[in-house]
Design a protein around this motif. Structure first.
Motif, mmCIF file in Angstrom:
data_model
loop_
_atom_site.group_PDB
_atom_site.id
_atom_site.type_symbol
_atom_site.label_atom_id
_atom_site.label_comp_id
_atom_site.label_asym_id
_atom_site.label_seq_id
_atom_site.Cartn_x
_atom_site.Cartn_y
_atom_site.Cartn_z
ATOM 1 N N ASP A 8 0.854 -1.308 -0.092
ATOM 2 C CA ASP A 8 -0.111 0.012 -0.109
ATOM 3 C C ASP A 8 0.776 1.457 -0.033
ATOM 4 N N ARG A 9 2.141 1.110 -0.066
ATOM 5 C CA ARG A 9 3.013 2.495 -0.157
ATOM 6 C C ARG A 9 3.993 2.245 -0.690
ATOM 7 N N PRO A 10 4.973 2.958 -1.469
ATOM 8 C CA PRO A 10 6.079 2.999 -2.186
ATOM 9 C C PRO A 10 7.300 2.545 -1.293
ATOM 10 N N LYS A 11 7.491 3.021 0.005
ATOM 11 C CA LYS A 11 8.567 2.615 0.745
ATOM 12 C C LYS A 11 8.432 1.103 1.036
ATOM 13 N N LEU A 12 7.287 0.507 1.064
ATOM 14 C CA LEU A 12 7.046 -1.036 1.235
ATOM 15 C C LEU A 12 7.481 -1.667 -0.234
ATOM 16 N N VAL A 13 7.173 -0.993 -1.363
ATOM 17 C CA VAL A 13 7.372 -1.810 -2.498
ATOM 18 C C VAL A 13 9.020 -2.054 -2.599
ATOM 19 N N THR A 14 9.940 -0.786 -2.179
ATOM 20 C CA THR A 14 11.159 -0.761 -2.295
ATOM 21 C C THR A 14 11.905 -1.798 -1.110
ATOM 22 N N ALA A 15 11.285 -1.980 -0.237
ATOM 23 C CA ALA A 15 11.734 -3.002 0.684
ATOM 24 C C ALA A 15 11.531 -4.392 0.175
ATOM 25 N N LEU A 16 10.533 -4.525 -0.240
ATOM 26 C CA LEU A 16 10.217 -6.015 -0.876
ATOM 27 C C LEU A 16 10.834 -6.395 -2.110
ATOM 28 N N SER A 17 11.120 -5.514 -2.804
ATOM 29 C CA SER A 17 11.922 -5.695 -4.108
ATOM 30 C C SER A 17 13.597 -5.857 -3.497
ATOM 31 N N ARG A 18 13.869 -5.187 -2.840
ATOM 32 C CA ARG A 18 15.408 -5.360 -2.365
ATOM 33 C C ARG A 18 15.497 -6.886 -1.757
ATOM 34 N N GLU A 19 14.574 -7.230 -0.943
ATOM 35 C CA GLU A 19 14.595 -8.588 -0.436
ATOM 36 C C GLU A 19 14.397 -9.536 -1.268
ATOM 37 N N ALA A 20 13.362 -9.492 -2.155
ATOM 38 C CA ALA A 20 13.204 -10.669 -3.334
ATOM 39 C C ALA A 20 14.297 -10.736 -4.044
ATOM 40 N N VAL A 21 15.153 -9.580 -4.494
ATOM 41 C CA VAL A 21 16.271 -9.589 -5.417
ATOM 42 C C VAL A 21 17.235 -10.591 -4.501
ATOM 43 N N ARG A 22 17.487 -10.166 -3.489
ATOM 44 C CA ARG A 22 18.634 -10.699 -2.536
ATOM 45 C C ARG A 22 18.304 -12.126 -2.213
ATOM 46 N N THR A 23 17.153 -12.458 -2.324
ATOM 47 C CA THR A 23 16.862 -14.026 -1.887
ATOM 48 C C THR A 23 16.462 -14.813 -3.185
ATOM 49 N N GLY A 24 16.712 -14.201 -4.521
ATOM 50 C CA GLY A 24 16.344 -14.700 -5.532
ATOM 51 C C GLY A 24 14.904 -15.211 -5.797
#
Length: 239
Positions: free
Chosen positions: A105-121
């Motif tokens: 529901d907010r841009p900050k959450l999108v950024t955090a989710l993306s960063r972690e998804a990339v980190r874990t593949g």
């Protein structure tokens, strides 16, 4: 079967009958609607019984409960949905087990989710939680992006590495013009979904409806209903 598994089987069958009847009434095929069983506050043993009974989608709303439960059930073939308000400091844990986050529901959450998804593949499906009690801008009482903010947030998710824009989710609002008007609220969500799919054709998930109002959600066109109490029973009051 154990007494508890028998109880869950009976409850599941009743919910299945409700969904099937709602689909017939709406002129829809049963396979168009996915049942997501909300297992919050219930133990991993219940999740295991549900899996044995054919459930494939389960949901949690608090990471501190979900993370150990998901770990205990890691051998099961389940899709885990996170449906609660998500703080960025819980993202690392949630990305470890969730296949879908329904409460973006907010841009900050999108950024955090993306960063972690990339980190874990991993690739995480994202539903935008829409606050129908927020007018066209602002945030809802229980989180969510206002209708006017959907397009911008959807574009952010679509462009974010490791994330997939899946569609929209809402909770029937307790205040505002849609309070007590579930059918109208879910109809509004479907209109917003139609708008979203013009820019993002694959974002076709619409998560709406719970134990008390799943029929209205199916009638409106929901693809996913989130049912807890009707399957698992009334939760004990805490405290």
């Amino acid at each position: 079967m154990t007494d508890r598994k028998d109880e869950l089987a009976v409850n599941l069958a009743k919910v299945e009958e409700r969904i099937a009847a709602a689909c017939v009434a709406a002129g829809r095929k049963r396979e168009e609607v996915t049942l997501v069983v909300v297992t919050k506050t219930y133990p991993a043993s219940d999740v295991r019984f549900l899996a044995e009974l054919g459930v494939r989608d389960v949901a949690e709303n608090k990471d501190q409960d979900a993370a150990p439960k998901a770990a205990e059930c890691a051998d099961l073939s389940l899709n885990w949905h996170f449906v609660g308000q998500l703080q960025t400091n819980k993202v690392r844990s949630v990305v470890g087990y969730a296949d879908v986050v329904q409460s973006v529901d907010r841009p900050k959450l999108v950024t955090a989710l993306s960063r972690e998804a990339v980190r874990t593949g991993r690739e995480i499906g994202c539903l935008l939680q829409v606050a129908l009690d927020a007018g066209e801008s602002g945030r809802g009482e229980r989180g969510g992006v206002a209708p006017g903010g959907i397009e911008e947030l959807a574009d952010l998710v679509a462009d974010a590495p490791g994330l997939r824009i899946g569609g929209l989710m809402t909770v029937a609002p307790l205040t505002g013009e849609y309070a007590g008007r579930q059918q109208a609220a879910f109809g509004r969500l479907m209109d917003l979904s139609t708008d979203l799919r013009r820019a993002h054709p694959a974002a076709n998930m619409v998560s709406a409806g719970m134990s008390a109002d799943l029929e209205q959600a199916v009638a409106a066109g929901a693809t996913h209903v989130r049912v807890g109490t009707a399957v698992l029973g009334v939760r004990a009051r805490l405290g």
